[in-house]
Structure formats: C-alpha cells, structure tokens
Design an enzyme around this catalytic site. Structure first.
Site, PDB file in Angstrom:
ATOM      1  N   LYS A  52      44.423  32.093  48.921  1.00  0.00           N
ATOM      2  CA  LYS A  52      45.634  31.349  48.510  1.00  0.00           C
ATOM      3  C   LYS A  52      46.404  30.874  49.740  1.00  0.00           C
ATOM      4  CE  LYS A  52      44.881  31.553  44.179  1.00  0.00           C
ATOM      5  NZ  LYS A  52      44.360  30.354  43.528  1.00  0.00           N
ATOM      6  N   TYR A 105      41.048  37.661  48.393  1.00  0.00           N
ATOM      7  CA  TYR A 105      41.593  36.772  47.353  1.00  0.00           C
ATOM      8  C   TYR A 105      42.926  36.173  47.808  1.00  0.00           C
ATOM      9  CZ  TYR A 105      44.399  35.288  43.427  1.00  0.00           C
ATOM     10  OH  TYR A 105      45.251  34.557  42.626  1.00  0.00           O
ATOM     11  N   TYR A 123      42.704  31.357  31.514  1.00  0.00           N
ATOM     12  CA  TYR A 123      43.928  31.873  30.883  1.00  0.00           C
ATOM     13  C   TYR A 123      45.117  30.905  31.060  1.00  0.00           C
ATOM     14  CZ  TYR A 123      47.929  35.106  30.393  1.00  0.00           C
ATOM     15  OH  TYR A 123      49.119  35.710  30.046  1.00  0.00           O
ATOM     16  N   PHE A 140      43.416  24.915  38.899  1.00  0.00           N
ATOM     17  CA  PHE A 140      43.459  26.354  38.600  1.00  0.00           C
ATOM     18  C   PHE A 140      42.182  27.069  39.031  1.00  0.00           C
ATOM     19  CE2 PHE A 140      46.210  24.631  35.177  1.00  0.00           C
ATOM     20  CZ  PHE A 140      47.312  25.426  35.332  1.00  0.00           C
ATOM     21  N   ASP A 147      35.295  23.142  34.062  1.00  0.00           N
ATOM     22  CA  ASP A 147      35.232  24.611  34.158  1.00  0.00           C
ATOM     23  C   ASP A 147      33.760  25.006  34.211  1.00  0.00           C
ATOM     24  OD1 ASP A 147      37.568  26.969  33.138  1.00  0.00           O
ATOM     25  OD2 ASP A 147      35.492  27.517  33.597  1.00  0.00           O
ATOM     26  N   ASN A 148      33.418  25.945  35.082  1.00  0.00           N
ATOM     27  CA  ASN A 148      32.017  26.393  35.150  1.00  0.00           C
ATOM     28  C   ASN A 148      31.767  27.589  34.237  1.00  0.00           C
ATOM     29  OD1 ASN A 148      33.162  28.531  36.485  1.00  0.00           O
ATOM     30  ND2 ASN A 148      31.945  28.339  38.355  1.00  0.00           N
ATOM     31  N   LEU A 149      32.769  27.981  33.463  1.00  0.00           N
ATOM     32  CA  LEU A 149      32.659  29.045  32.454  1.00  0.00           C
ATOM     33  C   LEU A 149      32.346  30.411  33.084  1.00  0.00           C
ATOM     34  CD1 LEU A 149      30.712  27.033  29.711  1.00  0.00           C
ATOM     35  CD2 LEU A 149      33.179  27.321  29.929  1.00  0.00           C
ATOM     36  N   ARG A 182      57.762  44.316  39.104  1.00  0.00           N
ATOM     37  CA  ARG A 182      57.177  42.974  39.208  1.00  0.00           C
ATOM     38  C   ARG A 182      58.013  41.990  38.394  1.00  0.00           C
ATOM     39  NH1 ARG A 182      54.760  45.510  42.180  1.00  0.00           N
ATOM     40  NH2 ARG A 182      52.521  45.790  42.511  1.00  0.00           N
ATOM     41  N   SER A 208      50.174  31.863  44.580  1.00  0.00           N
ATOM     42  CA  SER A 208      50.493  33.184  44.026  1.00  0.00           C
ATOM     43  C   SER A 208      51.556  33.877  44.860  1.00  0.00           C
ATOM     44  CB  SER A 208      49.202  34.018  44.049  1.00  0.00           C
ATOM     45  OG  SER A 208      49.478  35.362  43.815  1.00  0.00           O
TER      46      SER A 208
HETATM   47  P1  NAD Z   1      41.039  32.561  34.897  1.00  0.00           P
HETATM   48  O1  NAD Z   1      39.921  33.288  35.545  1.00  0.00           O
HETATM   49  O2  NAD Z   1      41.354  32.878  33.489  1.00  0.00           O
HETATM   50  O3  NAD Z   1      40.809  30.972  35.000  1.00  0.00           O
HETATM   51  C1  NAD Z   1      40.118  30.375  36.089  1.00  0.00           C
HETATM   52  C2  NAD Z   1      39.074  29.440  35.496  1.00  0.00           C
HETATM   53  O4  NAD Z   1      38.408  28.781  36.565  1.00  0.00           O
HETATM   54  C3  NAD Z   1      38.013  30.167  34.676  1.00  0.00           C
HETATM   55  O5  NAD Z   1      37.880  29.555  33.409  1.00  0.00           O
HETATM   56  C4  NAD Z   1      36.728  30.015  35.509  1.00  0.00           C
HETATM   57  O6  NAD Z   1      35.587  29.929  34.680  1.00  0.00           O
HETATM   58  C5  NAD Z   1      37.011  28.745  36.293  1.00  0.00           C
HETATM   59  N1  NAD Z   1      36.338  28.641  37.595  1.00  0.00           N
HETATM   60  C6  NAD Z   1      36.315  29.553  38.601  1.00  0.00           C
HETATM   61  N2  NAD Z   1      35.601  29.084  39.641  1.00  0.00           N
HETATM   62  C7  NAD Z   1      35.180  27.833  39.308  1.00  0.00           C
HETATM   63  C8  NAD Z   1      34.410  26.837  39.956  1.00  0.00           C
HETATM   64  N3  NAD Z   1      33.890  27.038  41.176  1.00  0.00           N
HETATM   65  N4  NAD Z   1      34.170  25.675  39.306  1.00  0.00           N
HETATM   66  C9  NAD Z   1      34.658  25.464  38.077  1.00  0.00           C
HETATM   67  N5  NAD Z   1      35.390  26.378  37.399  1.00  0.00           N
HETATM   68  C10 NAD Z   1      35.653  27.549  38.010  1.00  0.00           C
HETATM   69  O7  NAD Z   1      42.320  32.761  35.834  1.00  0.00           O
HETATM   70  P2  NAD Z   1      43.859  32.465  35.533  1.00  0.00           P
HETATM   71  O8  NAD Z   1      44.553  33.756  35.381  1.00  0.00           O
HETATM   72  O9  NAD Z   1      43.998  31.423  34.509  1.00  0.00           O
HETATM   73  O10 NAD Z   1      44.295  31.897  36.957  1.00  0.00           O
HETATM   74  C11 NAD Z   1      44.333  30.500  37.210  1.00  0.00           C
HETATM   75  C12 NAD Z   1      44.746  30.278  38.646  1.00  0.00           C
HETATM   76  O11 NAD Z   1      46.017  30.871  38.869  1.00  0.00           O
HETATM   77  C13 NAD Z   1      43.799  30.884  39.675  1.00  0.00           C
HETATM   78  O12 NAD Z   1      43.738  29.996  40.786  1.00  0.00           O
HETATM   79  C14 NAD Z   1      44.501  32.165  40.066  1.00  0.00           C
HETATM   80  O13 NAD Z   1      44.157  32.566  41.360  1.00  0.00           O
HETATM   81  C15 NAD Z   1      45.955  31.742  39.990  1.00  0.00           C
HETATM   82  N6  NAD Z   1      46.897  32.845  39.760  1.00  0.00           N
HETATM   83  C16 NAD Z   1      46.714  33.682  38.695  1.00  0.00           C
HETATM   84  C17 NAD Z   1      47.612  34.725  38.482  1.00  0.00           C
HETATM   85  C18 NAD Z   1      47.400  35.678  37.331  1.00  0.00           C
HETATM   86  O14 NAD Z   1      47.983  36.771  37.363  1.00  0.00           O
HETATM   87  N7  NAD Z   1      46.637  35.339  36.310  1.00  0.00           N
HETATM   88  C19 NAD Z   1      48.695  34.899  39.344  1.00  0.00           C
HETATM   89  C20 NAD Z   1      48.867  34.013  40.416  1.00  0.00           C
HETATM   90  C21 NAD Z   1      47.953  32.974  40.612  1.00  0.00           C
HETATM   91  C1  WQD Z   2      51.181  45.229  37.808  1.00  0.00           C
HETATM   92  C2  WQD Z   2      51.785  46.625  37.957  1.00  0.00           C
HETATM   93  C3  WQD Z   2      50.345  48.229  39.035  1.00  0.00           C
HETATM   94  C4  WQD Z   2      47.328  48.491  35.927  1.00  0.00           C
HETATM   95  C5  WQD Z   2      47.960  41.078  40.668  1.00  0.00           C
HETATM   96  C6  WQD Z   2      47.354  40.447  41.889  1.00  0.00           C
HETATM   97  C7  WQD Z   2      48.226  39.346  42.411  1.00  0.00           C
HETATM   98  C8  WQD Z   2      48.566  38.344  41.311  1.00  0.00           C
HETATM   99  C9  WQD Z   2      49.084  39.016  40.092  1.00  0.00           C
HETATM  100  C10 WQD Z   2      47.011  36.514  41.312  1.00  0.00           C
HETATM  101  C11 WQD Z   2      51.482  47.255  39.326  1.00  0.00           C
HETATM  102  C12 WQD Z   2      50.647  48.637  37.610  1.00  0.00           C
HETATM  103  C13 WQD Z   2      48.451  48.129  36.648  1.00  0.00           C
HETATM  104  C14 WQD Z   2      47.234  49.803  35.404  1.00  0.00           C
HETATM  105  C15 WQD Z   2      49.387  50.288  36.340  1.00  0.00           C
HETATM  106  N1  WQD Z   2      47.409  37.614  40.872  1.00  0.00           N
HETATM  107  N2  WQD Z   2      49.450  49.025  36.849  1.00  0.00           N
HETATM  108  N3  WQD Z   2      48.274  50.648  35.619  1.00  0.00           N
HETATM  109  O1  WQD Z   2      49.191  44.094  41.127  1.00  0.00           O
HETATM  110  O2  WQD Z   2      51.279  42.774  40.584  1.00  0.00           O
HETATM  111  O3  WQD Z   2      49.218  41.598  41.001  1.00  0.00           O
HETATM  112  O4  WQD Z   2      48.158  40.047  39.682  1.00  0.00           O
HETATM  113  O5  WQD Z   2      47.399  35.878  42.243  1.00  0.00           O
HETATM  114  O6  WQD Z   2      47.543  38.740  43.452  1.00  0.00           O
HETATM  115  O7  WQD Z   2      47.229  41.448  42.877  1.00  0.00           O
HETATM  116  O8  WQD Z   2      49.437  42.909  38.897  1.00  0.00           O
HETATM  117  O9  WQD Z   2      48.941  43.496  36.570  1.00  0.00           O
HETATM  118  O10 WQD Z   2      47.477  44.441  38.407  1.00  0.00           O
HETATM  119  O11 WQD Z   2      49.796  45.278  38.162  1.00  0.00           O
HETATM  120  O12 WQD Z   2      50.279  51.134  36.528  1.00  0.00           O
HETATM  121  O13 WQD Z   2      46.259  50.194  34.762  1.00  0.00           O
HETATM  122  O14 WQD Z   2      51.182  47.485  36.996  1.00  0.00           O
HETATM  123  O15 WQD Z   2      50.355  49.349  39.872  1.00  0.00           O
HETATM  124  O16 WQD Z   2      52.624  47.962  39.676  1.00  0.00           O
HETATM  125  P1  WQD Z   2      49.810  42.952  40.468  1.00  0.00           P
HETATM  126  P2  WQD Z   2      48.823  44.023  37.957  1.00  0.00           P
END
Ligand code: NAD
Ligand code: WQD
Length: 344
Positions: free
Chosen positions: A160, A156, A17, A87, A37-39, A237, A131
């Site tokens: 981080k 998880y 994403y 990522f 990416d390992n998909l 948030r 994060s």
């Molecule tokens: P995502 O799952 O969409 O993307 C992660 C990608 O990494 C995927 O395409 C997956 O196939 C690939 N992947 C996972 N393990 C792998 C491996 N061992 N080797 C090769 N590829 C691998 O997630 P995202 O939402 O794009 O998140 C990207 C990064 O940002 C992650 O590190 C996530 O922890 C961090 N992050 C995400 C959020 C969020 O809310 N989306 C918030 C804070 C931090």
């Molecule tokens: C947002 C708000 C829920 C679903 C997560 C990870 C965090 C980070 C970001 C990666 C909260 C509420 C949700 C639903 C709801 N990721 N909610 N009904 O919890 O802030 O964080 O993503 O690092 O580590 O924990 O995100 O989108 O899950 O929730 O009411 O069906 O929406 O309670 O208040 P969150 P979220």
C-alpha cells in the site's frame, strides 16, 4: 443496459467485499460499470447478488490484472472509461509475511499494468484503495493524512505504501489524477441483506470471526490481549460500515471528474470514533440478542494498540461523512451471516 448520458467506470476487484458494494453504489447512481476480477477471492455469483439489488449487472471481465495483454485488450474494447476504481489486491496480512513475493507480484505488477494502460489509453482518473495500515502505530491520535507513514509492519502494508508512491510519481509525470482513500476497518454488509463479505477459508478479521462464532463455526471468539493501555485493555479501531466506504468512492470519483483538486490527494475514510474489541462484541450481542463466548488470549504479534481517524479532510473536501452506527454495522453483518447459513 448501458446508460448513454452517464459515465463509465472500471472497477477492479469489483466482485470482492468492498468492490461489490461500490459497484452497487455506482449502478444505483446510474453510472455504467465495467468490472475486472480474477475471482481469486470472490465468486461470479456476486454478479447475481448485485443484479438482485440494482436490477442490472455490470459488464464483467474475468481477467487477472497481472496479465498485461488481456488488460490491453480490455482498454482497447472499452473506449469510454472515465475513471478507474482500483480495489484488486491480496489483503491477508499474515499470508503476506509468509509469502511476500506473492503480494509484491500481485499487488504491484497489477497496479503498474493498470497505470500503463490508463496512461496509454488516456484514462486520467484513478481512485486507489489504500489503508490505515500505512500509519502503523501512530504517535498521536486521531491520525490525520499528514501523520507520518511508519515502516510497514507487513509486506501487505508495504504494497500500500509503495502503491501510493508509484501513483503519486505517475501523477507528476503524466496527465493522471488520483485520489488514494485510506480506509480504516470496513465491516458490515449491504442493508438489503443480499450482499456482504464472502470469506473464502478462515477469516482473519474481527467481525466475520464474531458472526461465524455466533453461528457455531468456532466455539469461542479469541480476544487478542486485554492488557493494552486502553480503558478495557483491548485494542481500539475505527470500524466503518462498508456502505459508507462505498459512498466515499462515489464522492472521490465525482471530485476527480469535476476537475477540482490537486493531481494527487489522500483522504482518511473512517468514522473518527474508536471502539475496543469488547465494545464491538457488546454491540454485536445487543444487535443479535445472543451472548458471544469469548476467550482472552495473548496479544497478536504486530497488532496496533489504538488507531482512529481524523476525518475532517474527507468531510470538508469530499463532502462525505460516515453516517452508519456501530449497531448498524453489527446488525447488517449478523443478517448477512444468517442468510449465508440458511443456504447451507
Ligand atoms: P477482497 O479480497 O474481498 O476483494 C479484492 C478482489 O480483488 C477479489 O475479488 C479478488 O478476487 C480480486 N483480485 C485480487 N487480485 C487480483 C488480480 N491480480 N486481478 C484481478 N482481480 C484480483 O478485498 P476487500 O476487502 O474488498 O479489499 C479491497 C481493497 O481494499 C484491497 O485493495 C484491500 O487491500 C483494500 N483494503 C481493505 C481493507 C479491509 O479491511 N477489507 C482495509 C483497507 C484497505
Ligand atoms: C481488529 C481487532 C485484533 C480477530 C487489519 C489489517 C489492516 C487493514 C484492516 C487492510 C484487533 C482483534 C481480531 C480475533 C481479536 N486491512 N481481534 N480476535 O488488525 O485492525 O487490521 O484489517 O488494509 O491492514 O491488518 O483488523 O479485524 O484483524 O482486528 O481480538 O479473532 O480485533 O487484535 O485489535 P486490524 P482485524
């Protein structure tokens, strides 16, 4: 086609994403991009979507970062890497509680392999996806980069915290320089309507659950608790448009390449404004013209009551500021959801 005058960046998890939006941002800035990416949570079709926006694809290696010898081969082949944006990780909080070893293995072994290859192949610049989860339930708001790191609520989140520590230690003993970006809640999709989150299975996050409810995949949105100490009782948030997050990575890479700054730096990546669950639902209703069915349920275990970022450090030092509104986040998420549905 490679661009000889520009740098080459390795983007791990580049078909996911946030990674795919960052690949687009870097290609549009004329950089050369190599993706691993390992998909496991993405599809190779994302490459076509990237090409539809940028007119070219990145170089793609479908390898797993836990596979050390394939990674070595890549670093031996791609000799011009100037920086890595890392990522790749598993990110489902609930799954990490059920299967912690899967998360520790995937997220930490992949990071260690990557750092080993970077050090041995003299690739000195790393941007790491961290994060806001590292702050847990904050004592004061907004959270700054100096706010305390709390005991992780999930394996998880712990990956981080540990990931940041591993990188920091490595910068102290090698030539590695790194920026960790602590994202708050990335949402929305690309403004072209051609790229967005491709949730495999049931999503966990609020915005994909809203858009999937709006198209009838779910009968209603479950609102987890309306008895929090917030103005409308629902959690708060710092939602941030995924394109703003992608731009922050370009700014971080450019800072690393400029040679400015310390060996290890951390920045909050948010808008600085908190919105409640019900405010997000309302913004979605305004963007889509629909009424979203909701049902208030019990609090979700482990949820933080409210968290939002102090972004002054990233604004001043990275020269970056989120510019897209909650309404643009919802509109783009809705356009993306509809485009997915039209294909089915
Ligand atoms: P995502 O799952 O969409 O993307 C992660 C990608 O990494 C995927 O395409 C997956 O196939 C690939 N992947 C996972 N393990 C792998 C491996 N061992 N080797 C090769 N590829 C691998 O997630 P995202 O939402 O794009 O998140 C990207 C990064 O940002 C992650 O590190 C996530 O922890 C961090 N992050 C995400 C959020 C969020 O809310 N989306 C918030 C804070 C931090
Ligand atoms: C947002 C708000 C829920 C679903 C997560 C990870 C965090 C980070 C970001 C990666 C909260 C509420 C949700 C639903 C709801 N990721 N909610 N009904 O919890 O802030 O964080 O993503 O690092 O580590 O924990 O995100 O989108 O899950 O929730 O009411 O069906 O929406 O309670 O208040 P969150 P979220």
């Amino acid at each position: 086609m490679a661009n000889p005058g520009k740098g080459t960046f390795l983007i791990t998890g580049g078909l996911g994403y946030i990674g795919s939006h960052t690949v687009v941002e870097m290609l549009l800035r004329n950089y050369n991009v190599v993706v691993i990416d390992n998909l496991s949570n993405s599809s190779e079709l994302v490459l076509d979507r990237i090409a539809a926006i940028c007119g070219r694809k990145p170089v793609f290696y479908p390898i797993d970062l836990c596979d050390r010898s394939s990674l070595e081969d890549l670093f031996a082949t791609e000799k011009d890497l100037q920086a890595v944006i890392h990522f790749a990780a598993l990110k489902a909080v609930g799954e990490s509680v059920e299967n912690p070893l899967l998360y520790y293995k995937n997220n930490l072994i992949s990071l260690i392999n990557l750092l080993d290859c970077m050090v041995s192949h003299s690739v000195h610049n790393l941007v790491f996806s961290s994060s806001c989860t590292v702050y847990g339930e904050p004592d004061t708001l907004p959270v700054t980069e100096k706010s305390p790191i709390k005991q992780a609520i999930s394996p998880y989140g712990n990956t981080k915290q540990i990931g940041e520590e591993i990188i920091k230690d490595t910068t102290q003993s090698t030539q590695l320089r790194s920026i960790a970006l602590r994202y708050f809640n990335p949402v929305g999709a690309h403004s072209s309507g051609k790229l967005g989150e491709l949730p495999l299975g049931k999503p966990n996050n609020l915005v994909p659950l809203i858009t999937q409810t709006a198209v009838g995949i779910f009968p209603f949105l479950r609102v987890f608790g309306n008895d929090y100490a917030t103005p409308d009782g629902t959690c708060i948030r710092d939602y941030i448009h995924v394109e703003d997050v992608a731009i922050a990575h370009a700014s971080a890479c450019e800072r690393l390449l400029s040679g400015n700054g310390k060996d290890y730096e951390v920045f909050n990546i948010g808008t600085g404004t908190g919105y409640s669950v019900l405010e997000v639902v309302k913004a979605f209703e305004q963007a889509s013209g629909l009424t979203l069915p909701i049902q208030v349920e019990n609090r979700r275990p482990g949820d933080i009551e409210k968290v939002f970022a102090d972004t002054s450090l990233s604004n001043q030092i990275l020269g970056w500021k989120a510019s897209r509104s909650l309404s643009e986040m919802m509109r783009s998420a809705w356009v993306w959801q509809q485009s997915l549905n039209n294909k089915e």
